[in-house]
Scaffold this active site. Structure first.
Site, PDB file in Angstrom:
ATOM      1  CG  ASP A 228     -27.659 -24.431 -21.877  1.00  0.00           C
ATOM      2  OD1 ASP A 228     -28.381 -24.830 -20.930  1.00  0.00           O
ATOM      3  OD2 ASP A 228     -26.571 -23.863 -21.678  1.00  0.00           O
ATOM      4  CD1 TRP A 229     -33.757 -26.485 -18.531  1.00  0.00           C
ATOM      5  CD2 TRP A 229     -32.241 -27.500 -19.818  1.00  0.00           C
ATOM      6  NE1 TRP A 229     -33.864 -27.846 -18.318  1.00  0.00           N
ATOM      7  CE2 TRP A 229     -32.953 -28.491 -19.096  1.00  0.00           C
ATOM      8  CE3 TRP A 229     -31.253 -27.920 -20.695  1.00  0.00           C
ATOM      9  CZ2 TRP A 229     -32.696 -29.855 -19.219  1.00  0.00           C
ATOM     10  CZ3 TRP A 229     -30.993 -29.286 -20.818  1.00  0.00           C
ATOM     11  CH2 TRP A 229     -31.704 -30.223 -20.094  1.00  0.00           C
TER      12      TRP A 229
END
Length: 856
Positions: A228-229
């Site tokens: 995930d970012w």
């Protein structure tokens, strides 16, 4: 584990590529791009959010995206075929936006009704989630675009989401939270899987061994695991894990420090080579998809409209006030905050920029025709905060409604001028004219009431608002530019009070400059009209309702209540909406309540309304789909994918807040309806939910005439059943077949009962259909920490039920069938005729099987 090898020249290129170049490939080249490497034939790959549309890598509101309904609305269809169509549309949208991989679907479960991101997740049940997600992924990838299911794994809350350690026992982890991901990996073979922010059992998911086993080893996942970012939290531990790609990038933790760790032997180069191989495999899939391209897409508006209606859930309709007949109406009152400011989608990374939105009143007015008078009243407010200007309230000089003039400025003056379709700008660096460092946003605003308005803006950056050339409000928050959650979700607003006269336009100019290092910004005009007292506003709505043939009161949640980035603290509708509903019902007994929320809310008035229709966040075709369903042009096709409590205090799982960094899943297997069933057995006086999983009414009636068990071909294989259903009404309708199972004599820890299979079928009026429902063999197995998936020497009961709340009675009723131990299910040919229990139901009137018969 090495899952594949390439021809000798590619393997040689991987072997001889300098370590620093290999490491460079393992993180992105910005927000939405990966790194290219010609020596490996690896292209630059573009990814984009999100699950209900494709925003595009340019991050610009000017692009226009199809805005599909929220995941909860899509899942309410329980329709695999519809999910595949949605996937095909998303693939076409991705191709149009030059995107290679869509970051979706979101597959986490509705563990607690307070989870802020439930609207973006499909359901509370692992089987339902896995099946619908697999159809969605199939639809996307059949068109040559990749899908990236997320967030692996146990990412069921937003509080402390980047640091929380979620603690689960092995059986719960495998049977509940890993199960939908296993189904989507085995059935649909997604190109990517996103590792979540949270930790599980002491390890962050980007460092967690679960990404290696079971994901890659046991399930055979051949794609790439992407973080995930900003979810890579270490250098060595994350590199040693099965995470292949850090996003966005370049990721500093996977930079020079990782090169040094490889040189010193802390991270074997072979581990890095395996990550590179997976990225090359992803690149080859992308290249093949680009060459072949997707098939001719379906019209986005048509799919969005159909999908919305298919997910609308008719919760109550006791007197049959729905569907409405335009010929019997002269007037409709449409009141409530969602009538004027509807929510078509949730907040956060799942949001897109629709080219248009059909407002509820617009859709109803068009369908009702000129002969029906339609009035709208605010009735209540969702919050004290500012809102975006409505489309009809503003326009740029010489342009259409809702438009703005944009003047992009740099150090030497004006760089570019253009017109935009929205008063809120969202821009990535790729959508900003070269040389621009600031922008002026101008529009003409015309108030509809006189009084003191709040005029201002919302955004992170340096901004000021001018009204007819006079400065009114300003702020500088550029230091928060790197806080993406604040940029996209929680940006501050500033405003000033300005006296305006109804019908007299004013010129608004928002002057804005972003931080020079920002890769993304969002800023927009924000206003609030003069408000009468809450009591006075409710009285106006009630008066309008009382003067109309039918009242439609529209209530829902706000972005401050339900969004990515935070969990909810209450299920109550914000503001005075409950008071509004009660007043309208009292003024007009023919009141239809429309609930515009992405997940569960409390509805204390639900038994007093003539009808209650749940529309979730229904996408850009909101108004048209609402008109279709209210006037009977389409069925309300939805059934709840999650159980709704009457009150938060009754819900089995309420706490989403970690204690000392830990959140323990103490309910174990009993998520959603399973927890409600356990609670009912243990505490008979406990409150029942307002509506169970699977509840949903329609405009026709059905009778179940038989249930046939066909058996399984071999031990552990799927079990096949046939449900014979007749449409006993005067309209065509969709029937949802739900098959539940239990094991009354089990020695294994199991739920009270569980969903074992489902299918949907359109049945014409007066006709019957044999609906084949497959029950996966896994539905009758359990996870043993020492042995893995196991069968059990016990007898299982299976039965159709109209919803989870009827399952217990159905499993002890005349249509229930039994199957032997999971390890020794008899083959189809040996199932005796006695397993067909059709006569027990067909020999008695339909009304005698209340657990099965009812509305569609």
């Amino acid at each position: 584990m090495t899952f594949t090898s390439f021809d000798a020249d590619v393997e040689e290129a991987i072997r001889t590529l300098p370590v620093a170049d290999k490491v460079r490939l393992l993180s992105g080249s910005g927000l939405w791009f990966t790194q290219a490497e010609p020596r490996l034939g690896l292209p630059k790959i573009t990814v984009s959010d999100g699950p209900v549309g494709v925003r595009g890598h340019r991050d610009t509101e000017a692009a226009g995206s199809v805005n599909l309904p929220s995941a909860t609305c899509l899942a309410s269809s329980w329709d695999r075929r519809l999910m595949a169509r949605v996937g095909r549309l998303l693939a076409a949208e991705a191709r149009r936006q030059e995107v290679d991989v869509v970051l979706g679907p979101t597959m986490n479960l509705h563990r607690s009704p307070l989870a802020g991101r439930n609207f973006e997740c499909l359901s509370e049940d692992p089987l339902l989630t896995g099946e619908l997600a697999a159809a969605y992924v199939d639809g996307i990838q059949a068109q040559g675009i990749g899908a990236c299911p997320k967030h692996f794994v146990a990412n069921e809350a937003e509080t402390e989401r980047t640091t929380v350690n979620n603690v689960l026992d092995e059986q719960t982890l495998h049977e509940v939270y890993l199960a939908p991901f296993e189904r989507v990996v085995r059935q649909a073979r997604p190109w990517m899987i996103m590792a979540a922010y949270n930790g599980v059992n002491g390890k962050a998911m980007t460092e967690n061994p679960l990404t290696e086993n079971p994901l890659k080893t046991e399930w055979g996942f051949e794609g790439a695991v992407v973080s995930d970012w900003h979810a890579v939290y270490s250098t060595v531990d994350s590199a040693l894990s099965a995470t292949d790609l850090a996003m966005p990038g370049p990721e500093k933790l996977w930079g020079d420090g990782l090169v040094d760790a490889i040189s010193s032997g802390l991270v074997p180069e072979a581990v890095i080579d395996e990550k590179v191989r997976r990225l090359v495999t992803l690149g080859r899939r992308v290249e093949e998809g680009r060459r072949n391209g997707p098939a001719t897409p379906e019209a986005g508006a048509a799919v969005a409209r159909e999908a919305a209606a298919a997910g609308f859930v008719l919760l109550e309709n006791p007197a049959g006030v729905l569907p409405l007949s335009p010929g019997d109406l002269t007037s409709i009152a449409v009141v409530g905050p969602s009538a004027l400011d509807p929510r078509t989608q949730g907040g956060g990374s799942a949001s897109v920029f629709p080219a248009y939105t059909v407002a509820p009143a617009e859709g109803l007015r068009a369908r009702a025709g000129d002969g029906v008078r339609l009035t709208t009243v605010q009735g209540a407010w969702l919050s004290e905060g500012l809102r975006e200007p409505r489309t009809a309230e503003c326009h740029a000089p010489g342009q259409g409604e809702g438009s703005v003039r944009l003047t992009w400025r740099g150090p030497a003056g004006t760089v570019a001028e253009e017109y935009g379709p929205r008063t809120t700008l969202t821009r990535g660096t790729g959508a900003i004219p070269a040389g621009a460092t600031a922008v002026d946003v101008e529009t003409i605003f015309t108030p509809d009431v006189s009084g003191t308005w709040k005029l201002g803006f919302k955004g992170i950056g340096h901004a000021s608002l001018e009204v007819d050339g006079d400065a009114m409000a300003g702020a500088d928050s550029r230091d928060r530019y790197a806080d993406i959650e604040a940029v996209l979700i929680g940006a501050p607003d500033e405003s000033a009070g300005v006296d305006l006269t109804a019908g007299t336009p004013v010129h608004l100019t928002l002057r804005y400059a972003w931080h020079p290092q920002a890769t993304l910004f969002r800023v927009g005009l924000a206003i609030d009209e003069p408000r009468e007292s809450a009591d006075r506003e409710i009285a106006k709505a009630a008066a309008a309702a009382g003067a109309a043939d039918v009242a439609v009161v529209m209530v829902g949640t706000s972005g401050a209540v339900e969004s990515e980035g935070f969990d909810r603290t209450s299920l109550a509708l914000p503001g005075r909406q409950d008071d509004l509903v009660r007043a309208v019902i009292e003024a007009n007994p023919r009141t239809v309540v429309v609930v515009n929320a992405g997940a569960a809310v409390e509805m204390p008035w639900r038994n007093d309304a003539a009808a209650v229709l749940l529309v979730w966040f229904p996408g850009m075709e909101f108004g048209n789909a609402l008109a279709d369903v209210l006037f009977g042009d389409a069925e309300p096709g939805g059934h709840l994918p999650t159980t709704w409590p009457a009150a938060l205090a009754d819900a089995p799982v309420r706490d989403t807040r970690p204690r000392n960094g830990r959140l323990e899943y103490t309910e174990r297997l009993d998520v959603g309806y399973r927890g409600w069933a356990k609670q009912a057995r243990q505490t008979p006086q406990a409150a029942a939910p307002a509506y169970w999983l699977g509840h949903g009414l329609g405009y026709t009636t059905f009778a179940v005439e038989g249930f046939t068990l066909l058996g399984a071909a071999a031990p552990g294989d799927d079990v096949h059943t046939v449900l014979t259903v007749r449409n006993t009404g005067s309209r065509d309708g969709k029937y949802l077949a739900q098959i539940y199972a239990d094991a009354p004599e089990t020695d294994v820890d199991r739920p009270e009962f569980w969903l074992a299979g489902f299918a949907t079928e359109l049945i014409p009026a007066g006709e019957h259909r044999d609906i084949r429902v497959t029950l996966p063999g896994r539905s009758f197995q359990h996870w043993d920490a020492g042995r893995g998936w196991c069968g059990e020497e016990t007898t299982f009961r299976i039965a159709p039920a109209g919803q989870a709340g009827n399952a217990r009675a159905a499993l002890a009723g005349p249509l229930a069938a039994s199957i032997g131990p999971a390890a020794t299910i008899r083959p189809m040919a040996s199932i005796p005729p006695a397993a067909t229990v059709r006569s027990a139901a067909s020999s008695r009137p339909a009304a005698s099987v209340p657990a099965l018969d009812g509305m569609g």
